[in-house]
Enzyme design. Structure first.
Site, PDB file in Angstrom:
ATOM      1  N   TRP A 228       0.852  -1.196   0.000  1.00  0.00           N
ATOM      2  CA  TRP A 228       0.000   0.000   0.000  1.00  0.00           C
ATOM      3  C   TRP A 228       0.884   1.241   0.000  1.00  0.00           C
ATOM      4  O   TRP A 228       2.097   1.119   0.245  1.00  0.00           O
ATOM      5  CB  TRP A 228      -0.921   0.012   1.234  1.00  0.00           C
ATOM      6  CG  TRP A 228      -2.248   0.670   0.939  1.00  0.00           C
ATOM      7  CD1 TRP A 228      -2.681   1.885   1.379  1.00  0.00           C
ATOM      8  CD2 TRP A 228      -3.288   0.155   0.107  1.00  0.00           C
ATOM      9  NE1 TRP A 228      -3.936   2.151   0.880  1.00  0.00           N
ATOM     10  CE2 TRP A 228      -4.339   1.108   0.089  1.00  0.00           C
ATOM     11  CE3 TRP A 228      -3.463  -1.010  -0.649  1.00  0.00           C
ATOM     12  CZ2 TRP A 228      -5.513   0.929  -0.645  1.00  0.00           C
ATOM     13  CZ3 TRP A 228      -4.647  -1.185  -1.375  1.00  0.00           C
ATOM     14  CH2 TRP A 228      -5.648  -0.221  -1.363  1.00  0.00           C
ATOM     15  N   ASP A 305      -0.342  11.084  -0.100  1.00  0.00           N
ATOM     16  CA  ASP A 305      -1.477  12.019   0.013  1.00  0.00           C
ATOM     17  C   ASP A 305      -2.754  11.277   0.366  1.00  0.00           C
ATOM     18  O   ASP A 305      -2.781  10.044   0.372  1.00  0.00           O
ATOM     19  CB  ASP A 305      -1.657  12.786  -1.306  1.00  0.00           C
ATOM     20  CG  ASP A 305      -2.134  11.888  -2.432  1.00  0.00           C
ATOM     21  OD1 ASP A 305      -1.631  10.741  -2.556  1.00  0.00           O
ATOM     22  OD2 ASP A 305      -3.026  12.307  -3.191  1.00  0.00           O
ATOM     23  N   GLU A 308      -3.793   8.497  -1.715  1.00  0.00           N
ATOM     24  CA  GLU A 308      -2.920   7.325  -1.627  1.00  0.00           C
ATOM     25  C   GLU A 308      -2.083   7.090  -2.873  1.00  0.00           C
ATOM     26  O   GLU A 308      -1.823   5.953  -3.254  1.00  0.00           O
ATOM     27  CB  GLU A 308      -3.760   6.065  -1.336  1.00  0.00           C
ATOM     28  CG  GLU A 308      -4.878   6.297  -0.361  1.00  0.00           C
ATOM     29  CD  GLU A 308      -5.542   5.020   0.121  1.00  0.00           C
ATOM     30  OE1 GLU A 308      -6.397   4.478  -0.577  1.00  0.00           O
ATOM     31  OE2 GLU A 308      -5.179   4.558   1.225  1.00  0.00           O
TER      32      GLU A 308
HETATM   33  C1  NOJ Z   1      -5.949   3.988  -6.504  1.00  0.00           C
HETATM   34  C2  NOJ Z   1      -6.719   5.179  -6.184  1.00  0.00           C
HETATM   35  O1  NOJ Z   1      -6.393   6.269  -6.974  1.00  0.00           O
HETATM   36  C3  NOJ Z   1      -6.611   5.502  -4.756  1.00  0.00           C
HETATM   37  O2  NOJ Z   1      -7.222   6.686  -4.462  1.00  0.00           O
HETATM   38  C4  NOJ Z   1      -7.185   4.387  -3.995  1.00  0.00           C
HETATM   39  O3  NOJ Z   1      -7.160   4.676  -2.646  1.00  0.00           O
HETATM   40  C5  NOJ Z   1      -6.445   3.114  -4.282  1.00  0.00           C
HETATM   41  N1  NOJ Z   1      -6.342   2.886  -5.677  1.00  0.00           N
HETATM   42  C6  NOJ Z   1      -7.081   1.944  -3.586  1.00  0.00           C
HETATM   43  O4  NOJ Z   1      -8.348   1.679  -4.058  1.00  0.00           O
HETATM   44  C1  NOJ Z   2      -9.864   6.014  -2.059  1.00  0.00           C
HETATM   45  C2  NOJ Z   2      -9.581   7.391  -1.621  1.00  0.00           C
HETATM   46  O1  NOJ Z   2      -8.688   7.963  -2.513  1.00  0.00           O
HETATM   47  C3  NOJ Z   2      -9.040   7.455  -0.223  1.00  0.00           C
HETATM   48  O2  NOJ Z   2      -8.947   8.769   0.186  1.00  0.00           O
HETATM   49  C4  NOJ Z   2      -9.906   6.700   0.720  1.00  0.00           C
HETATM   50  O3  NOJ Z   2      -9.300   6.684   1.970  1.00  0.00           O
HETATM   51  C5  NOJ Z   2     -10.149   5.301   0.229  1.00  0.00           C
HETATM   52  N1  NOJ Z   2     -10.613   5.286  -1.114  1.00  0.00           N
HETATM   53  C6  NOJ Z   2     -11.173   4.594   1.078  1.00  0.00           C
HETATM   54  O4  NOJ Z   2     -12.405   5.242   0.977  1.00  0.00           O
END
Ligand code: NOJ
Ligand code: NOJ
Length: 608
Positions: A228, A305, A308
């Site tokens: 992650w 950020d 992620e």
């Molecule tokens: C990629 C996404 O852009 C991100 O925001 C998300 O949290 C992860 N994949 C996990 O689903």
């Molecule tokens: C993707 C988002 O980008 C992130 O901010 C969020 O924490 C996860 N999804 C779970 O909702």
């Protein structure tokens, strides 16, 4: 030294005066002097020359009164004389009554759906699926995508929303919600102590508590060990914001945490929970202290950020860290903990974070009138990101009552021009890149917003980015909170008349471009539009902001499910929901937005 002077102040003309100069002079008089005078509606006539010399104020008392003997300088031909006007309402919008009824229903549905995603055996059965009490799941979706986890960020933002609903209009604390929040805090203390791929947490061997930067846990609160984007250092500060919010609400309601816990246990709610704290002091020592420590030790470190994806420094992360630090310091000072060495560390971190955010971090860029979310990423992205708005909202909760003043001096409030211009640029860009917005583009019409223009995450994998429910709801919330702030400040609305710094306001007012800007005035600077507090024009402006906010929520109405469901995003071509279903944060953002709206409605409708 010869100083550049304003055109109006030219002293002498060479003789013989060329005809063209005379013509120019007449034109300039009509363009700058005449309109200025008559826009100063409300100024006693005898004061006008003085006002003109001393300042460049364009005062508007009432946008809808072209002629009123009470305002001697206004004239019936207002269209010619008044250069600045409110933009007319968007050409179409669902009728007010319909909208209010829908909003009311969706608001309560969203809150129910939010609660359905928090482990609490007193009202749902998530426990049967292995969800720990107090754990907030991001979504019930277990595949395509699998969001059946707890993210400390989503959880804290969600619980912060629950706290906003803790005290009802009867001023009583809702015990069911209080129970959920206490369970969340208890579960948070568990998560803090779980060693995980980000590092050791509380009770481990790492004095820097790196494990508190872990982005995601299993629903039973064990560590998630897959790959992650680690660490994500916004989770702990967001949890602090939610926790202090809760303590402040209890304090405002004159409810003691110790009594509250005793009452909950008496009801059987906390019985089998074995809480790791029993009052405010032990909550501080068990939970709060470590999150504060974590922030002071890790704010300088690069982290992923909130989306992620990008490792670096981010406006969102830094602003929530600064807010948490300041709130922690305020809390310690007001709770007899000012001599604790942690208080000193917080003071130092707050000073440095403040400089980082406002000076050194690169979030303010001279070539952009909006705030840059991740400056290190400017080579591949515009820097425009809805995260900037969410950060401002989470750290400047204007819907709070008296006594919650730890936000004082925290930069980037909802009326900051960089924050407002971020909204404006997001709207302008996303009105174009998302076809679902094409039918509704007009300057005062909300559109569906996504995370950032370059996004390619489609909710399951990567293809094309889409609008998000939470992004669009937060845009509405920003406008409502702006109204709230203006009434709370009780000050005249004062806006520099230019189309760079005040770009956002050009979606509310028209005519700014009629005014020269960029230091042409005596003493430099711009004309300033003044809308006196509580004047008819002030009220008209607030109504306009409210309508603009409503038009964002109204857009969502086209995309929610028939039963009020909301996923993470909706397709930019078809408008159909996609991504994780019943995303907790989507419902929370919608509820919060509507909640702030409820707070401002009475302000706008009261005659004085
Ligand atoms: C990629 C996404 O852009 C991100 O925001 C998300 O949290 C992860 N994949 C996990 O689903
Ligand atoms: C993707 C988002 O980008 C992130 O901010 C969020 O924490 C996860 N999804 C779970 O909702």
């Amino acid at each position: 030294m010869i100083k550049k002077r304003s055109g109006r102040k030219q002293c002498s003309l060479p003789l013989p005066v060329p005809l063209v100069a005379v013509v120019l002079l007449i034109c300039a008089t009509y363009k700058y002097i005449l309109p200025l005078k008559v826009e100063m509606v409300g100024w006693p006539a005898q004061l006008l020359p003085l006002a003109l010399n001393e300042s460049n104020r364009v005062v508007i008392q009432d946008f809808f009164k072209p002629y009123d003997p009470a305002y001697p300088t206004s004239l019936p031909t207002k269209n010619y004389y008044r250069k600045i006007n409110l933009r007319p309402l968007a050409p179409y919008r669902t009728s007010g009554a319909n909208f209010s009824a829908w909003l009311e229903e969706q608001t309560s549905t969203s809150f129910e759906k939010l609660l359905a995603n928090i482990g609490d055996s007193s009202y749902n059965s998530l426990r049967e699926q292995g969800v720990a009490e107090g754990a907030v799941i991001a979504s019930p979706s277990k595949e395509k995508p699998d969001y059946f986890y707890q993210w400390p960020r989503d959880a804290a933002i969600t619980v912060n929303t629950v706290v906003s609903n803790l005290v009802g209009s009867d001023k009583a604390v809702n015990l069911t919600l209080a129970g959920t929040i206490v369970k969340y805090l208890n579960n948070s203390a568990v998560l803090q102590r779980v060693p995980n791929p980000s590092g050791q947490g509380v009770g481990g061997s790492d004095p820097q508590l790196k494990g508190l930067g872990e982005p995601k846990f299993e629903v039973d609160s064990s560590a998630f060990t897959g790959n992650w984007g680690r660490p994500q250092n916004d989770g702990a500060p967001l949890r602090l914001i939610a926790t202090f919010h809760f303590l402040q609400r209890l304090c405002d309601a004159k409810v003691d945490l110790k009594q509250l816990i005793a009452e909950l246990q008496g009801q059987g709610q906390g019985q089998e929970l074995r809480l790791s704290f029993h009052d405010e002091e032990s909550l501080f020592e068990t939970l709060i202290r470590y999150d504060l420590e974590f922030v002071t030790q890790n704010w300088k470190v690069d982290s992923f950020d909130l989306w992620e994806e990008v490792k670096g420094h981010h406006f969102f992360t830094s602003l929530v860290q600064l807010a948490a630090t300041k709130q922690g310091l305020h809390y310690m000072k007001t709770h007899g903990r000012e001599n604790d060495p942690l208080a000193q560390k917080l003071q130092q971190a707050a000073n440095k974070l403040n400089d980082f955010l406002t000076l050194e971090g690169g979030f303010l860029n001279p070539n952009k009138n909006y705030i840059v979310e991740t400056p290190s990423n400017l080579n591949s992205r515009s820097g425009l990101d809805v995260a900037v708005l969410i950060a401002s909202l989470l750290t400047h909760a204007e819907d709070e009552g008296e006594g919650s003043s730890p936000h004082t001096n925290l930069p980037f409030g909802v009326n900051d021009s960089g924050i407002l211009n971020t909204l404006h640029s997001l709207v302008s860009t996303m009105a174009i890149i998302y076809p679902v917005n094409h039918q509704r583009h007009s300057p005062r019409m909300g559109v569906a917003l996504g995370r950032y223009p370059e996004d390619v995450y489609d909710g399951i994998g990567t293809s094309e980015g889409n609008p998000w429910f939470l992004a669009t709801s937060h845009a509405a919330q920003l406008l409502y909170q702006l109204i709230h702030k203006m009434y709370a400040d009780q000050a005249d609305l004062e806006i520099p008349v230019n189309t760079w710094e005040s770009k956002f306001w050009t979606s509310i007012f028209e005519g700014f471009e009629e005014y020269p800007s960029g230091g042409v005035l005596a003493g430099g600077g711009d004309y300033r539009l003044i809308i006196p507090y509580k004047s008819p024009a002030f009220h008209q402006t607030m109504v306009s902001l409210l309508n603009y906010g409503d038009s964002f929520l109204d857009k969502l109405r086209e995309h929610v499910g028939e039963d009020g469901s909301m996923s993470e995003q909706f397709n930019k071509y078809t408008g159909i929901m996609q991504g994780a279903r019943e995303l907790t944060w989507s419902h929370g953002a919608f509820w919060s937005s509507s909640h702030v709206r409820e707070q401002v409605l009475p302000l706008i409708s009261s005659p004085n």
